[in-house]
Design an enzyme around this catalytic site. Structure first.
Site, PDB file in Angstrom:
ATOM      1  N   ASP A 152      -5.073 -14.071   8.892  1.00 58.67           N
ATOM      2  CA  ASP A 152      -4.334 -13.371   8.033  1.00 58.67           C
ATOM      3  C   ASP A 152      -2.685 -14.782   8.537  1.00 58.67           C
ATOM      4  OD1 ASP A 152      -5.577 -11.689   6.556  1.00 58.67           O
ATOM      5  OD2 ASP A 152      -4.657 -10.633   7.131  1.00 58.67           O
ATOM      6  N   ASP A 193       2.382   1.332   3.084  1.00 59.81           N
ATOM      7  CA  ASP A 193       3.542   1.114   4.003  1.00 59.81           C
ATOM      8  C   ASP A 193       5.024   1.402   3.364  1.00 59.81           C
ATOM      9  OD1 ASP A 193       0.755  -0.628   4.109  1.00 59.81           O
ATOM     10  OD2 ASP A 193       1.831  -1.964   2.333  1.00 59.81           O
ATOM     11  N   ASP A 204      -4.791 -13.691  -2.532  1.00 65.68           N
ATOM     12  CA  ASP A 204      -3.913 -13.758  -1.713  1.00 65.68           C
ATOM     13  C   ASP A 204      -3.456 -15.122  -1.273  1.00 65.68           C
ATOM     14  OD1 ASP A 204      -3.457 -10.665  -1.991  1.00 65.68           O
ATOM     15  OD2 ASP A 204      -4.215  -9.843  -0.440  1.00 65.68           O
ATOM     16  N   HIS A 240       0.957  -1.122  -0.328  1.00 67.39           N
ATOM     17  CA  HIS A 240       0.175   0.566  -0.416  1.00 67.39           C
ATOM     18  C   HIS A 240       0.674   0.841   0.255  1.00 67.39           C
ATOM     19  CE1 HIS A 240      -2.015  -2.762   1.779  1.00 67.39           C
ATOM     20  NE2 HIS A 240      -3.183  -2.746   1.743  1.00 67.39           N
ATOM     21  N   ASP A 263     -10.245 -12.341  11.010  1.00 64.84           N
ATOM     22  CA  ASP A 263      -9.320 -12.760   9.823  1.00 64.84           C
ATOM     23  C   ASP A 263      -7.644 -12.670  10.509  1.00 64.84           C
ATOM     24  OD1 ASP A 263      -8.388 -12.834   7.478  1.00 64.84           O
ATOM     25  OD2 ASP A 263      -8.569  -9.905   6.765  1.00 64.84           O
ATOM     26  N   GLU A 307     -11.372  -6.701  -4.262  1.00 60.41           N
ATOM     27  CA  GLU A 307     -10.967  -7.387  -3.379  1.00 60.41           C
ATOM     28  C   GLU A 307     -11.733  -8.156  -2.904  1.00 60.41           C
ATOM     29  OE1 GLU A 307      -6.939  -7.831  -1.397  1.00 60.41           O
ATOM     30  OE2 GLU A 307      -7.819  -9.285   0.355  1.00 60.41           O
TER      31      GLU A 307
HETATM   32  C1  XLS Z   1      -6.682  -6.651   4.457  1.00 58.67           C
HETATM   33  C2  XLS Z   1      -6.858  -6.686   2.788  1.00 58.67           C
HETATM   34  C3  XLS Z   1      -5.677  -6.259   2.327  1.00 58.67           C
HETATM   35  C4  XLS Z   1      -5.400  -5.968   1.113  1.00 58.67           C
HETATM   36  C5  XLS Z   1      -4.724  -4.781   0.434  1.00 58.67           C
HETATM   37  O1  XLS Z   1      -7.984  -7.905   4.786  1.00 58.67           O
HETATM   38  O2  XLS Z   1      -6.742  -8.003   3.075  1.00 58.67           O
HETATM   39  O3  XLS Z   1      -5.027  -6.233   2.879  1.00 58.67           O
HETATM   40  O4  XLS Z   1      -5.318  -6.961   0.577  1.00 58.67           O
HETATM   41  O5  XLS Z   1      -5.766  -3.767   0.480  1.00 58.67           O
HETATM   42 CA    CA Z   2      -6.039  -9.424   0.886  1.00 60.07          CA
HETATM   43 CA    CA Z   3      -7.436 -10.725   5.168  1.00 62.31          CA
END
Ligand code: XLS
Ligand code: CA
Ligand code: CA
Length: 438
Positions: free
Chosen positions: A308, A103, A295, A100, A306, A231
Site C-alpha cells: 500500500d 475507523d 484505490d 470503515h 500488500d 473490491e
Molecule cells: C485491504 C483493502 C481495504 C478496502 C476497504 O486490503 O484495500 O482497505 O479498500 O475495506
Molecule cells: Ca483498498
Molecule cells: Ca491494499
C-alpha cells in the site's frame, strides 16, 4: 490544530516550484478536455491509513504519535480524529474521504452501544461536511478485524457471525446514506479460506451472495442510489479470497444476479498481488462496463505482499487515466488507499505523500488526455482489428457466420500474411508522451 506545519491550503505553484508543500502539476481548476482536474480526479483520503495508521508491522507495534490520539476515552479520540480528518482534507484541497465504520467510531460493549457511537460520530462528520464542503466518496464496514470474524463474516460457517456482520453493514449503509456517499464498498476482508479441508466453498459463495442481496435490498430501501462496489483481492488476509480479481468478481456477480447493482473498485496493489497489472484489471472491468472506482496505490516489485505505498509511478497512473477517460469517467473516484512508510513518523509526511500522489495523477490525466485526442494508441489499435469491420469479419461479429462458411473463406484466402504487432513501436510512442514529447 493538528497540522500546524502546514499553515494554509496547499497551492499549485507549477513545475518549477521547489516548495515541497506545493503542487507542481495538480491545479484543481485547470481544465482538461472540458472538465477541471478536480472534477476528473475526485481524490479521496483513506481514513484508516492516514488517521488510524500506526506504522505497525508483523515485527513491531505502532510508532506514530498522532496528536489526535490524546483523548480521555475512545469516543473523545474518535471525535478528535474526525476533526483532524477535516483539517487535513481542507488544507490538502482534497474533496473526498472514505472510511470503515470502525475507523470513525469504536465498537461498544453491545451492538446498541456500538450503533450509538457511530451515530454520534456521523453527526459530527455531517456537520464538518456542511462547513467545509468535503464529501464522502464511499463508506464500508470493517467485518474482518474483530476476533469474531476470524473465519469470515458473510462466509462464516456460523450464521450468528453473519448476523453481526449484517448489523454492521446495515449501519454502515445508513451512515453512507446520511453522509451522501457516492458509493458503498465491499472488500471481502476474510471472505475466503485458509484450507479447503474444512471449507464448503459452494456453500460459502452462496452465503456471500445471499448477504449481498440483503445489503442491496436494504440499501435501496434506505435511499442509497449509488453503486455498490466489490473490491477484488486475491489473498491477504485469507490464503485464498473469493473476490480474487476483476474477472472472478464479474463472474460471481453474474452467477448470482447482482450485476445491476454492483461495479468494481479496483486497487493497484491488489492487481499485482493477483499477478496482473493494474491496467489488466481496469481494462477487464471497463470492458464489462463495471469499472466504478479506484484505490490508487502501488506495491513493491521486490516483495509479494500488500505494501500500500503511495502511487508515484507515472506509467501506471497514465494507464489508469487512459482507461478512465476512455470510458467517460468514474462513478466513484480516486481513493488513496496508501500508507506512509513505518519510518515516516511525522504528520507532515502525510502531506508529502498525498501531494506526490496527486501530482502523479494530475500529470497522468494530462498525458492520457493527449494520447486520446491524438489517437496515438487508439488509431493503431483500430487498424489492427479493421478486418472485423467489413465483409466476413463483420459477419462473424454479428453472429451470422458459420464454421463451414468460414472454412470455405479460409480456402479462398490462402495463408494470411504475418503482421507485426508493433509492441515496441507502440511502447516508444507511449514513452514519448510520458516524457512530454509528440
Ligand atoms: C485491504 C483493502 C481495504 C478496502 C476497504 O486490503 O484495500 O482497505 O479498500 O475495506
Ligand atoms: Ca483498498
Ligand atoms: Ca491494499
Amino acid at each position: 490544530m493538528y497540522f500546524p506545519e502546514v499553515k494554509s491550503v496547499v497551492r499549485y505553484e507549477g513545475p518549477r516550484s521547489k516548495n515541497p508543500l506545493a503542487f507542481k502539476f495538480y491545479d484543481s481548476r485547470r481544465k482538461v478536455g472540458g472538465k477541471t482536474m478536480e472534477e476528473h480526479l475526485r481524490f479521496s483520503v483513506a481514513y484508516w491509513h492516514t488517521f488510524k495508521g500506526t506504522g505497525a508491522d508483523p515485527f513491531g507495534g505502532g510508532v506514530y504519535d498522532r496528536p489526535w490520539n490524546n483523548g480521555r476515552d475512545a469516543m473523545d479520540i474518535a471525535e478528535k480524529t474526525m476533526d483532524a480528518c477535516f483539517e487535513f482534507c481542507t488544507k490538502l484541497g482534497v474533496n473526498y474521504y472514505c472510511f470503515h465504520d470502525r475507523d470513525i467510531a469504536p465498537e461498544g460493549a453491545t451492538i446498541a452501544e456500538t450503533n450509538r457511537n457511530l451515530d454520534r460520530i456521523v453527526k459530527r462528520a455531517a456537520k464538518w461536511q456542511r462547513e467545509t464542503g468535503v464529501k464522502l466518496l464511499w463508506g464500508t464496514a470493517n467485518c474482518f478485524s474483530h476476533p469474531r470474524y476470524t473465519h469470515g463474516a458473510a462466509t462464516n460457517p456460523d450464521p450468528r457471525v453473519l448476523a453481526y456482520a449484517a448489523s454492521q453493514v446495515r449501519r454502515a449503509i445508513d451512515a453512507t446514506v446520511e453522509l451522501g456517499g457516492r458509493g458503498y464498498v465491499f472488500w471481502g476482508g476474510r471472505e475466503g479460506y485458509a484450507s479447503l479441508i474444512n471449507t464448503d466453498l459452494k456453500h460459502e459463495r452462496e452465503q456471500m451472495a445471499a448477504f449481498l442481496h440483503m445489503a442491496v435490498d436494504y440499501g435501496r430501501k434506505a435511499g442509497f442510489k449509488g453503486p455498490f462496489f466489490i473490491e477484488p483481492k486475491p489473498k491477504e488476509p485469507s490464503t485464498h479470497q473469493y473476490d480474487f480479481d476483476s474477472a472472478t468478481c464479474l463472474g460471481f456477480l453474474r452467477e448470482f444476479d447482482l450485476l445491476d447493482d454492483f461495479m468494481l473498485n479496483l486497487e493497484a496493489n491488489h492487481a499485482t498481488l493477483a499477478t496482473h497489472s493494474f491496467e489488466h484489471e481496469m481494462v477487464t472491468a471497463s470492458a464489462a462496463g463495471k469499472l466504478g472506482s479506484l484505490d490508487i496505490n502501488r506495491g513493491d516489485q521486490t516483495v509479494g505482499w500488500d505494501t500500500d505505498q503511495f502511487p508515484t509511478d507515472l506509467y501506471t497512473a497514465t494507464w489508469a487515466m487512459y482507461v478512465v477517460l476512455q470510458q467517460g469517467g468514474l462513478k466513484g473516484g480516486l481513493n488513496f488507499d496508501a500508507k506512509v512508510r513505518r519510518g515516516s513518523f511525522d504528520t507532515v509526511d502525510l502531506f508529502h505523500a498525498h501531494i506526490g500522489g496527486m501530482d502523479t495523477f494530475a500529470r497522468a490525466l494530462v498525458i492520457a488526455d493527449r494520447l486520446i485526442k491524438d489517437k496515438a494508441l487508439a488509431k493503431p489499435l483500430a487498424d489492427r482489428y479493421a478486418g472485423y469491420r467489413t465483409g466476413m469479419g463483420k459477419k462473424i461479429m454479428a453472429g451470422k457466420a458459420t464454421l463451414p462458411e468460414l472454412e470455405k473463406w479460409a480456402m479462398s484466402q490462402g495463408e494470411p500474411p504475418k503482421t507485426s504487432g508493433r509492441v515496441e513501436a507502440l511502447e516508444n510512442i507511449l514513452n514519448e508522451y510520458l516524457h512530454g514529447g509528440r
